[in-house]
Scaffold this active site. Structure first.
Site, PDB file in Angstrom:
ATOM      1  N   TYR A 200      20.362  55.338 -39.653  1.00 32.04           N
ATOM      2  CA  TYR A 200      20.256  54.485 -38.457  1.00 32.04           C
ATOM      3  C   TYR A 200      19.376  55.151 -37.401  1.00 32.04           C
ATOM      4  O   TYR A 200      18.457  54.530 -36.852  1.00 32.04           O
ATOM      5  CB  TYR A 200      21.657  54.206 -37.914  1.00 32.04           C
ATOM      6  CG  TYR A 200      21.705  53.211 -36.785  1.00 32.04           C
ATOM      7  CD1 TYR A 200      21.651  51.836 -37.035  1.00 32.04           C
ATOM      8  CD2 TYR A 200      21.822  53.621 -35.456  1.00 32.04           C
ATOM      9  CE1 TYR A 200      21.698  50.914 -36.003  1.00 32.04           C
ATOM     10  CE2 TYR A 200      21.868  52.702 -34.417  1.00 32.04           C
ATOM     11  CZ  TYR A 200      21.811  51.347 -34.698  1.00 32.04           C
ATOM     12  OH  TYR A 200      21.861  50.435 -33.668  1.00 32.04           O
TER      13      TYR A 200
ATOM     14  N   THR B  10      29.764  43.988 -29.961  1.00 32.79           N
ATOM     15  CA  THR B  10      29.250  42.886 -30.784  1.00 32.79           C
ATOM     16  C   THR B  10      29.942  42.975 -32.151  1.00 32.79           C
ATOM     17  O   THR B  10      30.748  43.889 -32.380  1.00 32.79           O
ATOM     18  CB  THR B  10      27.728  43.029 -31.025  1.00 32.79           C
ATOM     19  OG1 THR B  10      27.511  44.208 -31.820  1.00 32.79           O
ATOM     20  CG2 THR B  10      26.926  43.143 -29.745  1.00 32.79           C
TER      21      THR B  10
ATOM     22  N   LYS C  87      15.714  53.807 -36.001  1.00 34.25           N
ATOM     23  CA  LYS C  87      15.507  53.404 -34.611  1.00 34.25           C
ATOM     24  C   LYS C  87      14.451  54.286 -33.925  1.00 34.25           C
ATOM     25  O   LYS C  87      13.681  53.802 -33.089  1.00 34.25           O
ATOM     26  CB  LYS C  87      16.836  53.426 -33.854  1.00 34.25           C
ATOM     27  CG  LYS C  87      17.882  52.425 -34.392  1.00 34.25           C
ATOM     28  CD  LYS C  87      17.390  50.985 -34.345  1.00 34.25           C
ATOM     29  CE  LYS C  87      18.502  49.991 -34.651  1.00 34.25           C
ATOM     30  NZ  LYS C  87      18.058  48.576 -34.571  1.00 34.25           N
TER      31      LYS C  87
ATOM     32  N   THR D  93      29.792  46.469 -33.672  1.00 27.20           N
ATOM     33  CA  THR D  93      30.560  47.584 -33.092  1.00 27.20           C
ATOM     34  C   THR D  93      32.024  47.245 -32.828  1.00 27.20           C
ATOM     35  O   THR D  93      32.767  48.092 -32.337  1.00 27.20           O
ATOM     36  CB  THR D  93      29.933  48.010 -31.740  1.00 27.20           C
ATOM     37  OG1 THR D  93      29.856  46.855 -30.890  1.00 27.20           O
ATOM     38  CG2 THR D  93      28.532  48.577 -31.935  1.00 27.20           C
TER      39      THR D  93
ATOM     40  N   ASN E 239      15.147  41.761 -33.730  1.00 26.64           N
ATOM     41  CA  ASN E 239      16.443  42.282 -33.282  1.00 26.64           C
ATOM     42  C   ASN E 239      17.417  42.523 -34.423  1.00 26.64           C
ATOM     43  O   ASN E 239      18.354  43.316 -34.275  1.00 26.64           O
ATOM     44  CB  ASN E 239      17.020  41.273 -32.269  1.00 26.64           C
ATOM     45  CG  ASN E 239      18.479  41.481 -32.004  1.00 26.64           C
ATOM     46  OD1 ASN E 239      18.853  42.442 -31.326  1.00 26.64           O
ATOM     47  ND2 ASN E 239      19.319  40.624 -32.556  1.00 26.64           N
TER      48      ASN E 239
ATOM     49  N   ASP F 159      17.976  34.341 -39.314  1.00 25.92           N
ATOM     50  CA  ASP F 159      19.129  35.230 -39.535  1.00 25.92           C
ATOM     51  C   ASP F 159      19.526  35.132 -41.006  1.00 25.92           C
ATOM     52  O   ASP F 159      19.447  34.069 -41.612  1.00 25.92           O
ATOM     53  CB  ASP F 159      20.300  34.820 -38.635  1.00 25.92           C
ATOM     54  CG  ASP F 159      21.317  35.939 -38.438  1.00 25.92           C
ATOM     55  OD1 ASP F 159      21.412  36.455 -37.310  1.00 25.92           O
ATOM     56  OD2 ASP F 159      22.008  36.307 -39.420  1.00 25.92           O
TER      57      ASP F 159
ATOM     58  N   ASP G   5      15.931  36.790 -44.412  1.00 29.61           N
ATOM     59  CA  ASP G   5      16.213  38.219 -44.559  1.00 29.61           C
ATOM     60  C   ASP G   5      14.955  38.935 -44.075  1.00 29.61           C
ATOM     61  O   ASP G   5      13.896  38.840 -44.706  1.00 29.61           O
ATOM     62  CB  ASP G   5      16.497  38.553 -46.028  1.00 29.61           C
ATOM     63  CG  ASP G   5      16.730  40.050 -46.249  1.00 29.61           C
ATOM     64  OD1 ASP G   5      16.437  40.855 -45.338  1.00 29.61           O
ATOM     65  OD2 ASP G   5      17.186  40.407 -47.352  1.00 29.61           O
ATOM     66  N   VAL G   6      15.060  39.639 -42.963  1.00 30.54           N
ATOM     67  CA  VAL G   6      13.844  40.206 -42.348  1.00 30.54           C
ATOM     68  C   VAL G   6      13.151  41.242 -43.227  1.00 30.54           C
ATOM     69  O   VAL G   6      11.996  41.593 -42.976  1.00 30.54           O
ATOM     70  CB  VAL G   6      14.123  40.832 -40.953  1.00 30.54           C
ATOM     71  CG1 VAL G   6      14.501  39.759 -39.947  1.00 30.54           C
ATOM     72  CG2 VAL G   6      15.178  41.932 -41.033  1.00 30.54           C
TER      73      VAL G   6
HETATM   74  N1  LIG Z   1      25.961  46.678 -30.421  1.00 34.39           N
HETATM   75  C1  LIG Z   1      25.475  47.875 -30.062  1.00 34.39           C
HETATM   76  O1  LIG Z   1      26.179  48.724 -29.497  1.00 34.39           O
HETATM   77  C2  LIG Z   1      24.026  48.210 -30.344  1.00 34.39           C
HETATM   78  C3  LIG Z   1      23.491  49.348 -29.743  1.00 34.39           C
HETATM   79  C4  LIG Z   1      22.154  49.682 -29.991  1.00 34.39           C
HETATM   80  C5  LIG Z   1      21.391  48.875 -30.801  1.00 34.39           C
HETATM   81  N2  LIG Z   1      21.944  47.777 -31.377  1.00 34.39           N
HETATM   82  C6  LIG Z   1      21.085  46.948 -32.234  1.00 34.39           C
HETATM   83  O2  LIG Z   1      21.141  45.618 -31.772  1.00 34.39           O
HETATM   84  C7  LIG Z   1      20.710  44.749 -32.828  1.00 34.39           C
HETATM   85  C8  LIG Z   1      21.642  43.561 -32.881  1.00 34.39           C
HETATM   86  O3  LIG Z   1      22.928  44.012 -33.276  1.00 34.39           O
HETATM   87  P1  LIG Z   1      24.281  43.472 -32.628  1.00 34.39           P
HETATM   88  O4  LIG Z   1      24.963  44.627 -32.017  1.00 34.39           O
HETATM   89  O5  LIG Z   1      24.032  42.260 -31.805  1.00 34.39           O
HETATM   90  O6  LIG Z   1      25.105  43.132 -33.948  1.00 34.39           O
HETATM   91  P2  LIG Z   1      25.467  41.771 -34.686  1.00 34.39           P
HETATM   92  O7  LIG Z   1      26.030  42.204 -35.989  1.00 34.39           O
HETATM   93  O8  LIG Z   1      26.298  40.911 -33.789  1.00 34.39           O
HETATM   94  O9  LIG Z   1      24.071  41.047 -34.880  1.00 34.39           O
HETATM   95  C9  LIG Z   1      23.175  41.394 -35.896  1.00 34.39           C
HETATM   96  C10 LIG Z   1      22.609  40.113 -36.484  1.00 34.39           C
HETATM   97  O10 LIG Z   1      21.604  40.484 -37.431  1.00 34.39           O
HETATM   98  C11 LIG Z   1      21.778  39.687 -38.597  1.00 34.39           C
HETATM   99  N3  LIG Z   1      21.205  40.393 -39.741  1.00 34.39           N
HETATM  100  C12 LIG Z   1      21.686  41.482 -40.370  1.00 34.39           C
HETATM  101  N4  LIG Z   1      20.873  41.814 -41.394  1.00 34.39           N
HETATM  102  C13 LIG Z   1      19.853  40.925 -41.388  1.00 34.39           C
HETATM  103  C14 LIG Z   1      18.698  40.750 -42.181  1.00 34.39           C
HETATM  104  N5  LIG Z   1      18.436  41.536 -43.228  1.00 34.39           N
HETATM  105  N6  LIG Z   1      17.861  39.735 -41.874  1.00 34.39           N
HETATM  106  C15 LIG Z   1      18.127  38.904 -40.832  1.00 34.39           C
HETATM  107  N7  LIG Z   1      19.212  39.003 -40.067  1.00 34.39           N
HETATM  108  C16 LIG Z   1      20.060  40.009 -40.324  1.00 34.39           C
HETATM  109  C17 LIG Z   1      23.286  39.483 -38.696  1.00 34.39           C
HETATM  110  O11 LIG Z   1      23.622  38.383 -39.519  1.00 34.39           O
HETATM  111  C18 LIG Z   1      23.658  39.283 -37.231  1.00 34.39           C
HETATM  112  O12 LIG Z   1      23.583  37.918 -36.843  1.00 34.39           O
HETATM  113  C19 LIG Z   1      20.660  45.610 -34.086  1.00 34.39           C
HETATM  114  O13 LIG Z   1      19.319  45.962 -34.369  1.00 34.39           O
HETATM  115  C20 LIG Z   1      21.444  46.853 -33.694  1.00 34.39           C
HETATM  116  O14 LIG Z   1      21.060  48.002 -34.421  1.00 34.39           O
HETATM  117  C21 LIG Z   1      23.244  47.422 -31.163  1.00 34.39           C
END
Ligand SMILES: NC(=O)c1ccc[n+]([C@@H]2O[C@H](COP(=O)([O-])OP(=O)(O)OC[C@H]3O[C@@H](n4cnc5c(N)ncnc54)[C@H](O)[C@@H]3O)[C@@H](O)[C@H]2O)c1
Length: 267
Positions: A152, A187, A156, A190, A89, A39, A62-63
């Protein structure tokens, strides 16, 4: 629900320090796996690993940086002896109408949301010499357009295709690749929407199923795709969206513009 269906498996989870990633780390270890979190928030990832015990390691990553991703998998192999599961993720969002799109903002979303999973697949698959399962977090927005979310949505949608191409190439090596498409899940990404209840209500109005989707619900799906129970499933996008794709996506840009007076934001 817990059982040993992932016992003996080693998983890498990017973006595992919070939200969907963290719920999945918890689910994986409950099923008997050992997990390495990568992360960008390295301190938070380290705190999570300490809290969860010996079965969990962490590394700042950093991915979008290939050297970080390569080092993440190398450390996983050194610490746990192999890699069987990868959950790509980590992701970020941004808001701007197409006519106001700023190239650096657009590129950053693509780098994290699309190039990051590409690098995760690349370095995971190179170490999966006895097969494995790779899961990518796409979104409902892989199939449903949303006003103000061009970067976005495109990132996706690209991920859903990447899952197919990778499944095609890696299937003969016994490696499965699937994408998941969550609808709205509360999360860190959001959380701001719950400050404007009309946004959450609009999501609910546009979902035929009147339940809500938790991070644990998503983790259940990921654990299924990671396990042998899904051994014939590859190259798919599994929506977990309360059938919201059958209706319409709320206009978040208009809601945020009303609330803040500005049409662009990123997180
Ligand atoms: N929450 C929703 O409603 C929702 C819906 C559809 C898809 N998603 C997707 O789910 C995934 C997880 O998001 P989430 O909702 O749990 O949010 P979140 O912000 O809680 O988690 C995202 C995590 O990714 C990490 N991160 C961000 N940029 C990074 C990078 N460059 N390298 C490594 N780590 C990085 C952040 O530090 C965080 O821990 C994302 O891909 C998001 O697009 C979320």
């Amino acid at each position: 629900m817990t059982n040993g269906r992932l016992s003996g498996k080693v998983a890498v989870v990017t973006g595992g320090a919070s939200g969907i990633g963290l719920a999945t780390v918890r689910r994986f270890i409950a099923h008997g796996a050992q997990v390495m979190i990568g992360d960008i928030e390295g301190d938070r990832a380290a705190e999570v690993a300490t809290e969860l015990g010996q079965a969990v390691g962490s590394r700042r990553c950093d991915v979008s940086a290939e050297s970080d991703v390569e080092a993440l998998f190398e450390e996983t192999q050194n610490r746990f002896g192999g890699v069987h599961i990868a959950f790509a993720n980590a992701g970020i969002g941004s808001f701007a109408p197409v006519v106001d799109a700023e190239v650096p903002d657009w590129m950053r979303v693509l780098e994290v949301n699309l190039v990051g999973p590409l690098l995760t697949i690349k370095h995971a698959a190179r170490r999966m010499d006895k097969g494995g399962s790779i899961v990518l977090t796409a979104s409902l927005n892989a199939v449903q357009p949303a006003i103000g979310m061009s970067a976005y949505c495109c990132s996706k949608a690209g991920l859903a295709m990447l899952a197919q191409v990778a499944a095609l190439e890696l299937g003969p090596k016994g490696i499965r690749v699937n994408a998941i498409g969550p609808g709205l899940v509360r999360t860190g990404l959001t959380d701001g929407m719950w400050l404007m209840p009309q946004i959450v209500e609009e999501f609910d109005e546009n979902a035929p199923l009147k339940t809500s989707t938790s991070t644990e619900d998503v983790a259940n799906l990921v654990a299924f795709l990671a396990s042998e129970e899904s051994s014939s499933i590859s190259g798919t996008l599994q929506l977990i969206d309360r059938a919201a794709h059958t209706m319409r996506y709320p206009n978040l840009l208009a809601r945020f513009t009303d609330a803040t007076g500005t049409g662009s934001q990123s997180s």
